[in-house]
Design a protein around this motif. Structure first.
Motif, mmCIF file in Angstrom:
data_model
loop_
_atom_site.group_PDB
_atom_site.id
_atom_site.type_symbol
_atom_site.label_atom_id
_atom_site.label_comp_id
_atom_site.label_asym_id
_atom_site.label_seq_id
_atom_site.Cartn_x
_atom_site.Cartn_y
_atom_site.Cartn_z
ATOM 1 N N ASN A 6 9.938 -4.605 10.991
ATOM 2 C CA ASN A 6 10.199 -4.828 9.566
ATOM 3 C C ASN A 6 8.894 -4.949 8.786
ATOM 4 N N ALA A 7 7.901 -4.193 9.206
ATOM 5 C CA ALA A 7 6.587 -4.215 8.560
ATOM 6 C C ALA A 7 6.333 -2.896 7.839
ATOM 7 N N VAL A 8 5.853 -3.006 6.618
ATOM 8 C CA VAL A 8 5.479 -1.832 5.822
ATOM 9 C C VAL A 8 3.965 -1.704 5.876
ATOM 10 N N ALA A 44 4.784 8.056 13.594
ATOM 11 C CA ALA A 44 5.460 8.350 14.859
ATOM 12 C C ALA A 44 6.670 7.446 15.059
ATOM 13 N N ALA A 45 6.564 6.195 14.597
ATOM 14 C CA ALA A 45 7.671 5.241 14.730
ATOM 15 C C ALA A 45 8.664 5.351 13.569
ATOM 16 N N ARG A 46 8.368 6.237 12.624
ATOM 17 C CA ARG A 46 9.225 6.437 11.438
ATOM 18 C C ARG A 46 9.458 5.136 10.672
ATOM 19 N N ARG A 47 8.364 4.399 10.496
ATOM 20 C CA ARG A 47 8.389 3.148 9.746
ATOM 21 C C ARG A 47 7.797 3.397 8.369
ATOM 22 N N PRO A 48 8.143 2.577 7.387
ATOM 23 C CA PRO A 48 7.725 2.840 6.014
ATOM 24 C C PRO A 48 6.234 2.620 5.754
ATOM 25 N N ILE A 49 5.726 3.524 4.935
ATOM 26 C CA ILE A 49 4.341 3.477 4.458
ATOM 27 C C ILE A 49 4.403 3.594 2.938
ATOM 28 N N ILE A 50 3.683 2.739 2.254
ATOM 29 C CA ILE A 50 3.535 2.854 0.798
ATOM 30 C C ILE A 50 2.039 2.967 0.522
ATOM 31 N N HIS A 51 1.622 4.115 0.022
ATOM 32 C CA HIS A 51 0.211 4.353 -0.276
ATOM 33 C C HIS A 51 -0.141 3.751 -1.637
ATOM 34 N N VAL A 52 -1.378 3.269 -1.753
ATOM 35 C CA VAL A 52 -1.875 2.726 -3.015
ATOM 36 C C VAL A 52 -3.138 3.497 -3.397
ATOM 37 N N ARG A 53 -3.181 3.928 -4.667
ATOM 38 C CA ARG A 53 -4.360 4.645 -5.175
ATOM 39 C C ARG A 53 -4.816 3.978 -6.459
ATOM 40 N N HIS A 54 -6.139 3.857 -6.599
ATOM 41 C CA HIS A 54 -6.705 3.291 -7.822
ATOM 42 C C HIS A 54 -6.937 4.414 -8.830
ATOM 43 N N ASP A 55 -6.229 4.360 -9.949
ATOM 44 C CA ASP A 55 -6.413 5.301 -11.054
ATOM 45 C C ASP A 55 -7.101 4.547 -12.184
ATOM 46 N N ARG A 104 13.301 -3.569 -1.628
ATOM 47 C CA ARG A 104 14.327 -2.555 -1.351
ATOM 48 C C ARG A 104 14.272 -2.057 0.091
ATOM 49 N N LEU A 105 13.071 -2.068 0.680
ATOM 50 C CA LEU A 105 12.918 -1.661 2.075
ATOM 51 C C LEU A 105 13.341 -2.764 3.044
ATOM 52 N N GLY A 106 13.560 -3.968 2.535
ATOM 53 C CA GLY A 106 13.887 -5.093 3.407
ATOM 54 C C GLY A 106 12.696 -5.553 4.232
ATOM 55 N N ALA A 107 11.513 -5.339 3.718
ATOM 56 C CA ALA A 107 10.286 -5.689 4.450
ATOM 57 C C ALA A 107 10.191 -7.190 4.668
ATOM 58 N N LYS A 108 9.629 -7.549 5.806
ATOM 59 C CA LYS A 108 9.305 -8.947 6.079
ATOM 60 C C LYS A 108 7.794 -9.144 6.093
ATOM 61 N N VAL A 110 3.783 -7.184 5.381
ATOM 62 C CA VAL A 110 3.032 -6.107 4.733
ATOM 63 C C VAL A 110 1.696 -5.996 5.456
ATOM 64 N N VAL A 111 1.476 -4.855 6.119
ATOM 65 C CA VAL A 111 0.272 -4.614 6.907
ATOM 66 C C VAL A 111 -0.706 -3.826 6.040
ATOM 67 N N VAL A 112 -1.874 -4.431 5.767
ATOM 68 C CA VAL A 112 -2.807 -3.900 4.774
ATOM 69 C C VAL A 112 -4.121 -3.473 5.412
ATOM 70 N N PHE A 113 -4.598 -2.295 4.994
ATOM 71 C CA PHE A 113 -5.954 -1.864 5.326
ATOM 72 C C PHE A 113 -6.480 -1.032 4.170
ATOM 73 N N GLY A 114 -7.800 -0.784 4.145
ATOM 74 C CA GLY A 114 -8.337 0.106 3.128
ATOM 75 C C GLY A 114 -9.677 -0.290 2.577
ATOM 76 N N LEU A 115 -9.897 0.152 1.354
ATOM 77 C CA LEU A 115 -11.185 0.004 0.672
ATOM 78 C C LEU A 115 -10.984 -0.721 -0.657
ATOM 79 N N VAL A 116 -11.812 -1.632 -0.953
ATOM 80 C CA VAL A 116 -12.776 -2.311 -0.118
ATOM 81 C C VAL A 116 -12.305 -3.729 0.165
#
Length: 188
Positions: A6-8, A44-55, A104-108, A110-116
């Protein structure tokens, strides 16, 4: 206990502008490879990903829409129906529908990585925790810059990263490494 079923996955600002030659030095040469490993495991696990972009809305910013620095780094473009949340401030929760999407995804978790690490990653984790989300930071899939110390010197990027990871882990999130998350995903 962490229920990674249940991790996005939330990749933050994996954009070309961070490679501008005028930027200070960064510390993590493996940030892209580690981030791509996380994306591959989640896909591969078909788990949800939500991308974040800085505009950016700042004139002259390399992160403005249409500028080369706004583009995703190679391999980090959303695939298929993976959603993209765009923001113009540090937190991915301000001025976006990220919270609603997670609910809406029912997430429990939130796994975060990125810059910076010390900017948008930290701000998003802090705000997400304050909103009640169980935030998980993946520090070996993050990177940051060396910064002036205000006294004429420079704080190395790796020290800035370490201090922010320690602060976040103390109060705002759990910390898990890429190997731990990808090994779990392979076994799932």
């Amino acid at each position: 206990m962490i229920d990674l079923n249940n991790a996005v996955l939330l990749p933050i600002d994996m954009q070309m502008g961070f490679d501008d030659p005028g930027n200070p030095p960064r510390w993590n040469p493996d940030v892209d490879a580690n981030g791509l490993a996380l994306l591959a495991a989640w896909r591969a696990a078909r788990r949800p990903i939500i991308h974040v972009r800085h505009d950016s809305v700042q004139p002259g910013s390399t992160f403005r829409v249409g500028q080369p620095g706004n583009r995703h780094r190679p391999g980090f473009v959303p695939q298929g129906d993976e959603p993209l949340v765009t923001k113009s401030v540090n937190s991915a929760f301000i001025g976006t529908d990220l919270d609603l999407r997670l609910r809406r995804l029912g997430a429990k978790h939130v796994v975060v990585f990125g810059l910076v690490t010390d900017m948008c990653v930290s701000t998003t984790i802090r705000m997400g925790a304050n909103m009640g989300w169980d935030m998980i930071l993946v520090p070996d899939a993050c990177d940051c810059f060396a910064l002036p110390d205000g006294r004429g010197g420079t704080i190395p990027a790796e020290q800035i990263h370490a201090a922010h990871v320690a602060t976040l882990a103390h109060e705002f999130c759990r910390v898990m490494g890429v190997a731990e998350l990808t090994d779990w995903r392979k076994a799932a």
